[in-house]
Structure formats: structure tokens, C-alpha cells
Design a protein around this motif. Sequence first.
Motif, mmCIF file in Angstrom:
data_model
loop_
_atom_site.group_PDB
_atom_site.id
_atom_site.type_symbol
_atom_site.label_atom_id
_atom_site.label_comp_id
_atom_site.label_asym_id
_atom_site.label_seq_id
_atom_site.Cartn_x
_atom_site.Cartn_y
_atom_site.Cartn_z
ATOM 1 N N ALA A 6 0.917 4.166 -2.851
ATOM 2 C CA ALA A 6 0.715 5.577 -2.529
ATOM 3 C C ALA A 6 1.840 6.433 -3.111
ATOM 4 O O ALA A 6 1.593 7.523 -3.625
ATOM 5 N N ARG A 57 0.832 -1.211 0.000
ATOM 6 C CA ARG A 57 0.000 0.000 0.000
ATOM 7 C C ARG A 57 0.864 1.258 0.000
ATOM 8 O O ARG A 57 0.544 2.246 -0.655
ATOM 9 N N SER A 58 1.980 1.229 0.729
ATOM 10 C CA SER A 58 2.876 2.380 0.759
ATOM 11 C C SER A 58 3.493 2.618 -0.618
ATOM 12 O O SER A 58 3.561 3.759 -1.087
ATOM 13 N N ASP A 96 0.958 10.263 -3.463
ATOM 14 C CA ASP A 96 0.445 10.581 -2.126
ATOM 15 C C ASP A 96 1.496 10.167 -1.096
ATOM 16 O O ASP A 96 1.366 9.154 -0.411
ATOM 17 N N HIS A 97 2.542 10.986 -0.998
ATOM 18 C CA HIS A 97 3.674 10.637 -0.146
ATOM 19 C C HIS A 97 3.329 10.673 1.338
ATOM 20 O O HIS A 97 3.879 9.908 2.124
ATOM 21 N N LEU A 146 0.419 9.795 2.718
ATOM 22 C CA LEU A 146 -0.226 8.515 3.020
ATOM 23 C C LEU A 146 0.821 7.408 3.073
ATOM 24 O O LEU A 146 0.790 6.551 3.965
ATOM 25 N N ALA A 147 1.750 7.419 2.123
ATOM 26 C CA ALA A 147 2.800 6.398 2.099
ATOM 27 C C ALA A 147 3.560 6.380 3.419
ATOM 28 O O ALA A 147 3.856 5.319 3.967
#
Length: 196
Positions: free
Chosen positions: A106, A102-103, A111-112, A114-115
Motif C-alpha cells: 500500500a 500488504r502495508s 495508499d498511505h 490503507l497502509a
Amino acid sequence: MEVRVLGDVAVVDDQGERHPIPGDVQRRLLALLSADRGRVVSVGRLVDELWGEDAPTNPANALQSRISRLRRVFGACGHREAIVHRDGGYRLADDVTDDAERSEAAVRAGDHDLALELWAGAPFTDADPGPSLDVERRRLGELRSSAIEASLTARLDGGEPSGGVGDLVALVTAEPLRGRSWAVLMTAYARAGRRA
């Protein structure tokens, strides 16, 4: 259901309850399956990674015992079939996700933040690393460092000159030869009026 490897190795069920993995061998086993998500990991490779030259007398049975223990953890989460036996090896079922995956998604989506939120610590913190986990740990660490740099660059571009400077200082301290981090840090200091 999700496997957590960005920090301590665990399984989180659909209700968000965390289920720790008992035993270092089981944690390393789950970490190995997670690192090779979507692919079958051969019995031979798993035995080598888990025990090396100290393999038990009957390594296939010892591995099967560890798989059974992991399946019990997954069973407590309502998904006993999370580990699939196929083609002379094992892999995680397709519907099992992990936080590293998921990271990475992201980061690819830009979407850093969220990562970075998905990180609870160094990858496989409580699993004694083997050769391929060392490689995966370094790869994931590079992904995190790049996400930190990109997130802080975005903050700077958004007019937040001191946002995240502490994270950058920690990053350049841990990785002093990382040029991009130094450049972002110098830019942050300059925009905050700390030109010296």
C-alpha cells in the motif's frame, strides 16, 4: 489466509476469524517465517533465533515440534500446508499473505491511509524479539512512520490543516530526532493558525 504481525501475532482465516498463536516460541517462529516471507529460513538459524545458547538437547526435534503446533493452528484455518519444509529449512507457502506485506504494498502504491489501517500495534507485540526480529521491527516501524508523514502531508495539501496533528505529535514524541515529522507538524500548526 493471512498472518498478522502488525500487533499481536496471529493467523486470520478466509472468513476473517482470528486464530491466536499459543506459546511465545511459536509466535516468534511464525514472526521469523513472516519476516523472511518467500525465502527458506534454515533450521540452524531458526534454532539460534528461538533458543540461542539455551537450545534444547535435540534442537531439530524441538523445532519440528513447534512447527507441528503451528501447523495445527493453520489446519484449524483449513490450510495445514501453510508451512513448507524445503532445502534444510522452512518457509511460508506462497499463498499465505501477511499484513506487513500488504502495508508495504500500500505504501508503494501511495495508499498511505490503507497502509496505516492495517496496523494494530507495534510489530510482533506479543512475541519476545530476537536479533533479526529486532531489525525487522525497526524496519517496519520506519515504514509506518514514513506512511504517517506521507498521509498527513497529503491531508495538509488537501486543505485539512489540523487532520492528524495528534498522530504527528505522538510520532515526534516517540522519535524526537525525526526531522521530517517536525517539518510536517510545523506546517500543520502554521496552516491551522498556530504560528507561535
